[in-house]
Design an enzyme around this catalytic site. Structure first.
Site, PDB file in Angstrom:
ATOM      1  N   ASP A 149      -1.079   3.714  -2.091  1.00  0.00           N
ATOM      2  CA  ASP A 149       0.248   3.583  -1.055  1.00  0.00           C
ATOM      3  C   ASP A 149      -0.039   2.085  -0.923  1.00  0.00           C
ATOM      4  OD1 ASP A 149      -2.206   3.144   0.613  1.00  0.00           O
ATOM      5  OD2 ASP A 149      -1.582   4.583   2.047  1.00  0.00           O
ATOM      6  N   ASP A 162      -1.649   8.963  -3.850  1.00  0.00           N
ATOM      7  CA  ASP A 162      -2.044   8.644  -2.431  1.00  0.00           C
ATOM      8  C   ASP A 162      -1.018   9.541  -1.654  1.00  0.00           C
ATOM      9  OD1 ASP A 162      -3.886   7.291  -1.084  1.00  0.00           O
ATOM     10  OD2 ASP A 162      -3.261   5.460  -1.540  1.00  0.00           O
ATOM     11  N   LYS A 178      -5.117  11.616  -3.084  1.00  0.00           N
ATOM     12  CA  LYS A 178      -5.979  10.992  -2.169  1.00  0.00           C
ATOM     13  C   LYS A 178      -5.532  10.718  -0.830  1.00  0.00           C
ATOM     14  CE  LYS A 178      -6.843   6.165  -2.316  1.00  0.00           C
ATOM     15  NZ  LYS A 178      -6.471   6.061  -0.874  1.00  0.00           N
ATOM     16  N   GLU A 202      -6.829   9.669   3.401  1.00  0.00           N
ATOM     17  CA  GLU A 202      -7.470   8.737   4.276  1.00  0.00           C
ATOM     18  C   GLU A 202      -8.209   9.414   5.318  1.00  0.00           C
ATOM     19  OE1 GLU A 202      -5.977   4.994   5.505  1.00  0.00           O
ATOM     20  OE2 GLU A 202      -5.200   4.534   3.223  1.00  0.00           O
ATOM     21  N   GLU A 256     -14.271   2.010   1.454  1.00  0.00           N
ATOM     22  CA  GLU A 256     -13.539   0.850   1.348  1.00  0.00           C
ATOM     23  C   GLU A 256     -14.118  -0.151   2.385  1.00  0.00           C
ATOM     24  OE1 GLU A 256      -9.365   0.909   1.310  1.00  0.00           O
ATOM     25  OE2 GLU A 256      -8.969  -1.228   1.602  1.00  0.00           O
TER      26      GLU A 256
HETATM   27  O1  KIV Z   1      -3.491   2.119  -2.041  1.00  0.00           O
HETATM   28  C1  KIV Z   1      -4.545   1.865  -2.825  1.00  0.00           C
HETATM   29  O2  KIV Z   1      -4.143   1.082  -3.647  1.00  0.00           O
HETATM   30  C2  KIV Z   1      -5.751   2.204  -2.181  1.00  0.00           C
HETATM   31  C3  KIV Z   1      -7.007   1.489  -2.924  1.00  0.00           C
HETATM   32  C4  KIV Z   1      -7.174   0.070  -2.940  1.00  0.00           C
HETATM   33  C5  KIV Z   1      -8.359   2.132  -2.413  1.00  0.00           C
HETATM   34  O3  KIV Z   1      -5.731   2.842  -1.505  1.00  0.00           O
END
Ligand code: KIV
Length: 263
Positions: A43, A82, A111, A113, A180
Site C-alpha cells: 500500500d 496488501d 498481507k 497490518e 517494520e
Molecule cells: O506497503 C509496503 O510497501 C510495505 C512494505 C514496505 C513493508 O508495507
C-alpha cells in the site's frame, strides 16, 4: 519461489529471503528477471506512485489495479498484495471481498497490518485457503496513533506486546511476518522464538529475510530516506541526466537521426 512452503523451507535451511515491492508491469518485469524471491504489491503505492503523504489513501480498487499490472509480468515470482487501510476492519464479509478482489487480480497471498481485534478475520482468510503475511512494529496504517513514523518496541512494555503479537500471528496460521522498524535485538529474539519466517524492514540483520521498496533500492524515491534504506542505484540522477540529454538532442536537432526516421 512459488509457494508459501518455500518461505518455511528457506527458514529451516537458514537461507535468507529477499522481497521487494513492485506496483506496475515494467518494474515487475525487471524484478522477475532478478534473483529476488518475492514481490509485495504494497500500500506504499499510495505514497510512491500516487503522491499521498501516508498509506491511508490506499484503497482496494487502487491495490487491485497495481496487483493486476504486477501479476501480468511477475514471471512466476510469488506475489503478495496488501490489504489497505480499514479494508479488513469492517467485518469478515467486507474483508473477504477485498481478499477475493486481490487474489483474482493475481496475488497468491495477502498481507495485513496488526493482529489485535481482527484475529477472526485473519483466521477466516487462512481457513479460506489464502495465505496471510502478518505485519507488526511500525504499521504505517496506524501512523496517527503512533504520532509519526517511529521505531516501535523500544521499551519493555512495547517489546512484550510485539512478542505477543508475533506469537498470535503464528498461532493463527500466518506463513510469515513483516517486522517494520523494531530494534534489531528484539527482531532477532522474535525470529528465534518463531518457527515461521520474519521479513525485516528497519529491523536489523537477525530476521529471516528483508523487504525494501523498489524505488528506494533504485534511488528513485527523491525525498528523505529512512536510515534502513540502502540505495543500490542513483536512479533519480541517471533518469534526470537521460531526460536532459534527450531534451538537448531535441532542441539541438540531434534527435531523431536518419536511422530513427522512416523513408
Ligand atoms: O506497503 C509496503 O510497501 C510495505 C512494505 C514496505 C513493508 O508495507
Amino acid at each position: 519461489m512459488d509457494a508459501v512452503h518455500d518461505f518455511a523451507r528457506f527458514k529451516a535451511e537458514g537461507r535468507k529471503i529477499s522481497v521487494v515491492t513492485a506496483y506496475d508491469t515494467w518494474s515487475a518485469r525487471i524484478v522477475a528477471r532478478s534473483n529476488v524471491d518475492a514481490i509485495l504489491v504494497g500500500d506504499f503505492a499510495a505514497m510512491v506512485i500516487h503522491g499521498h503523504p501516508t498509506t491511508l489513501a490506499a484503497t482496494v480498487r487502487m491495490l487491485v489495479v497495481h496487483t493486476r499490472a504486477v501479476a501480468r509480468s511477475a514471471g512466476g515470482k510469488f506475489v503478495i498484495a496488501d490489504l489497505p487501510f480499514l479494508s479488513f476492519r469492517k467485518g469478515i464479509p467486507a474483508a473477504m471481498r477485498a481478499v477475493g478482489a486481490l487474489v483474482t487480480s493475481g496475488a497468491q497471498a495477502v498481507k495485513l497490518e496488526g493482529v489485535d481485534g481482527h484475529e477472526d478475520v485473519i483466521k477466516h482468510i487462512i481457513e479460506s485457503g489464502v495465505p496471510v503475511m502478518g505485519h507488526i512494529g511500525l504499521t504505517p496504517q496506524s501512523v496517527n496513533q503512533f504520532g509519526g513514523f517511529r521505531v516501535q518496541g523500544r521499551n519493555g512494555v512495547d517489546a512484550a506486546k510485539l512478542l505477543r503479537q508475533a506469537h498470535a500471528l503464528q498461532d493463527l496460521g500466518c506463513f510469515s511476518i513483516v517486522l517494520e522498524c523494531v530494534p534489531a535485538e528484539l527482531a532477532a529474539r522474535i525470529t528465534s522464538e518463531l518457527s515461521l519466517p520474519t521479513i525485516g524492514i528497519g529491523a536489523g540483520l537477525g530476521t529471516d529475510g528483508q523487504i525494501l521498496v523498489l524505488h528506494d533500492v533504485c534511488g528513485l524515491d527523491m525525498g528523505h530516506a529512512p536510515r534502513f534504506v540502502r540505495r543500490y542505484l542513483d536512479g533519480e540522477r541517471l533518469m534526470t541526466n537521460a531526460l536532459n540529454e534527450y531534451d538537448s538532442d531535441v532542441k539541438e536537432t540531434r534527435f531523431p537521426a536518419p536511422e530513427e526516421s522512416y523513408s
